[in-house]
Design a protein around this motif. Structure first.
Motif, PDB file in Angstrom:
ATOM      1  N   THR A  72       0.846  -1.192   0.000  1.00  0.00           N
ATOM      2  CA  THR A  72       0.000   0.000   0.000  1.00  0.00           C
ATOM      3  C   THR A  72       0.879   1.238   0.000  1.00  0.00           C
ATOM      4  O   THR A  72       2.056   1.175   0.337  1.00  0.00           O
ATOM      5  CB  THR A  72      -0.942   0.028   1.213  1.00  0.00           C
ATOM      6  OG1 THR A  72      -1.818   1.135   1.067  1.00  0.00           O
ATOM      7  CG2 THR A  72      -0.186   0.176   2.509  1.00  0.00           C
ATOM      8  N   ASN A  91      -1.975   7.179   1.222  1.00  0.00           N
ATOM      9  CA  ASN A  91      -3.366   6.807   0.940  1.00  0.00           C
ATOM     10  C   ASN A  91      -4.008   6.127   2.147  1.00  0.00           C
ATOM     11  O   ASN A  91      -5.158   6.421   2.512  1.00  0.00           O
ATOM     12  CB  ASN A  91      -3.436   5.870  -0.263  1.00  0.00           C
ATOM     13  CG  ASN A  91      -3.011   6.550  -1.540  1.00  0.00           C
ATOM     14  OD1 ASN A  91      -2.937   7.776  -1.611  1.00  0.00           O
ATOM     15  ND2 ASN A  91      -2.699   5.768  -2.541  1.00  0.00           N
ATOM     16  N   MET A  92      -3.272   5.254   2.779  1.00  0.00           N
ATOM     17  CA  MET A  92      -3.808   4.538   3.921  1.00  0.00           C
ATOM     18  C   MET A  92      -4.085   5.502   5.085  1.00  0.00           C
ATOM     19  O   MET A  92      -5.145   5.441   5.709  1.00  0.00           O
ATOM     20  CB  MET A  92      -2.827   3.460   4.367  1.00  0.00           C
ATOM     21  CG  MET A  92      -3.323   2.625   5.526  1.00  0.00           C
ATOM     22  SD  MET A  92      -2.162   1.365   6.010  1.00  0.00           S
ATOM     23  CE  MET A  92      -0.903   2.349   6.789  1.00  0.00           C
ATOM     24  N   THR A 133      -4.654   8.733   4.936  1.00  0.00           N
ATOM     25  CA  THR A 133      -5.753   9.641   4.605  1.00  0.00           C
ATOM     26  C   THR A 133      -7.094   8.997   4.926  1.00  0.00           C
ATOM     27  O   THR A 133      -8.000   9.648   5.448  1.00  0.00           O
ATOM     28  CB  THR A 133      -5.687  10.028   3.116  1.00  0.00           C
ATOM     29  OG1 THR A 133      -4.418  10.618   2.861  1.00  0.00           O
ATOM     30  CG2 THR A 133      -6.768  11.011   2.748  1.00  0.00           C
ATOM     31  N   LYS A 134      -7.222   7.727   4.640  1.00  0.00           N
ATOM     32  CA  LYS A 134      -8.470   7.018   4.938  1.00  0.00           C
ATOM     33  C   LYS A 134      -8.684   6.864   6.442  1.00  0.00           C
ATOM     34  O   LYS A 134      -9.806   6.708   6.895  1.00  0.00           O
ATOM     35  CB  LYS A 134      -8.471   5.653   4.260  1.00  0.00           C
ATOM     36  CG  LYS A 134      -8.565   5.771   2.753  1.00  0.00           C
ATOM     37  CD  LYS A 134      -8.524   4.432   2.075  1.00  0.00           C
ATOM     38  CE  LYS A 134      -8.562   4.619   0.573  1.00  0.00           C
ATOM     39  NZ  LYS A 134      -8.426   3.366  -0.156  1.00  0.00           N
ATOM     40  N   MET A 135      -7.606   6.936   7.205  1.00  0.00           N
ATOM     41  CA  MET A 135      -7.727   6.785   8.650  1.00  0.00           C
ATOM     42  C   MET A 135      -7.835   8.127   9.372  1.00  0.00           C
ATOM     43  O   MET A 135      -7.856   8.168  10.595  1.00  0.00           O
ATOM     44  CB  MET A 135      -6.536   6.004   9.180  1.00  0.00           C
ATOM     45  CG  MET A 135      -6.465   4.605   8.598  1.00  0.00           C
ATOM     46  SD  MET A 135      -5.218   3.604   9.342  1.00  0.00           S
ATOM     47  CE  MET A 135      -5.961   3.245  10.905  1.00  0.00           C
ATOM     48  N   LYS A 138      -4.754  14.413   8.147  1.00  0.00           N
ATOM     49  CA  LYS A 138      -5.223  15.588   7.423  1.00  0.00           C
ATOM     50  C   LYS A 138      -4.096  16.460   6.873  1.00  0.00           C
ATOM     51  O   LYS A 138      -4.322  17.596   6.501  1.00  0.00           O
ATOM     52  CB  LYS A 138      -6.109  16.427   8.329  1.00  0.00           C
ATOM     53  CG  LYS A 138      -5.447  16.833   9.613  1.00  0.00           C
ATOM     54  CD  LYS A 138      -6.410  17.497  10.548  1.00  0.00           C
ATOM     55  CE  LYS A 138      -5.686  17.780  11.854  1.00  0.00           C
ATOM     56  NZ  LYS A 138      -6.523  17.824  12.984  1.00  0.00           N
TER      57      LYS A 138
END
Length: 100
Positions: free
Chosen positions: A33, A37-38, A40-42, A45
């Protein structure tokens, strides 16, 4: 440097190509991964801050490259003129050892 010919080892820096390295070093059965990206999903910010800093770094590097381009071309012309004035045997020896 073991396994690298001296005429290659003495010429500047060597590059690392991350995609090629991941193809040869990472095991194919493991999942991969992109950390940004990972995160940001968690809920992380600061992705935009990192993008802005990276763009600023690239712009600064481009300005530096443009600024030093004239100096590099001047040195290249000076080297060419100096080799024209040198003895041909000395030029051949320098070329043999990768100095020119």
């Amino acid at each position: 440097y073991e396994g690298i010919p001296m005429n290659v080892a003495n010429k500047g820096t060597r590059m690392v190509i991350p995609k090629a390295q991941s193809a040869t070093r990472l095991r194919t059965e493991r999942s991969k991964t992109v950390l940004g990206n990972m995160l940001t999903k968690m809920g992380w910010k600061y992705g935009n801050v990192i993008k802005n800093l990276e763009n600023a770094r690239k712009e600064k590097a481009a300005r530096f490259q443009k600024r030093t381009e004239k100096l590099r071309s001047t040195w290249k012309k000076a080297r060419c003129e100096a080799t024209k004035k040198m003895n041909k045997e000395n030029v051949a020896i320098l070329k043999k050892f990768g100095a020119l």
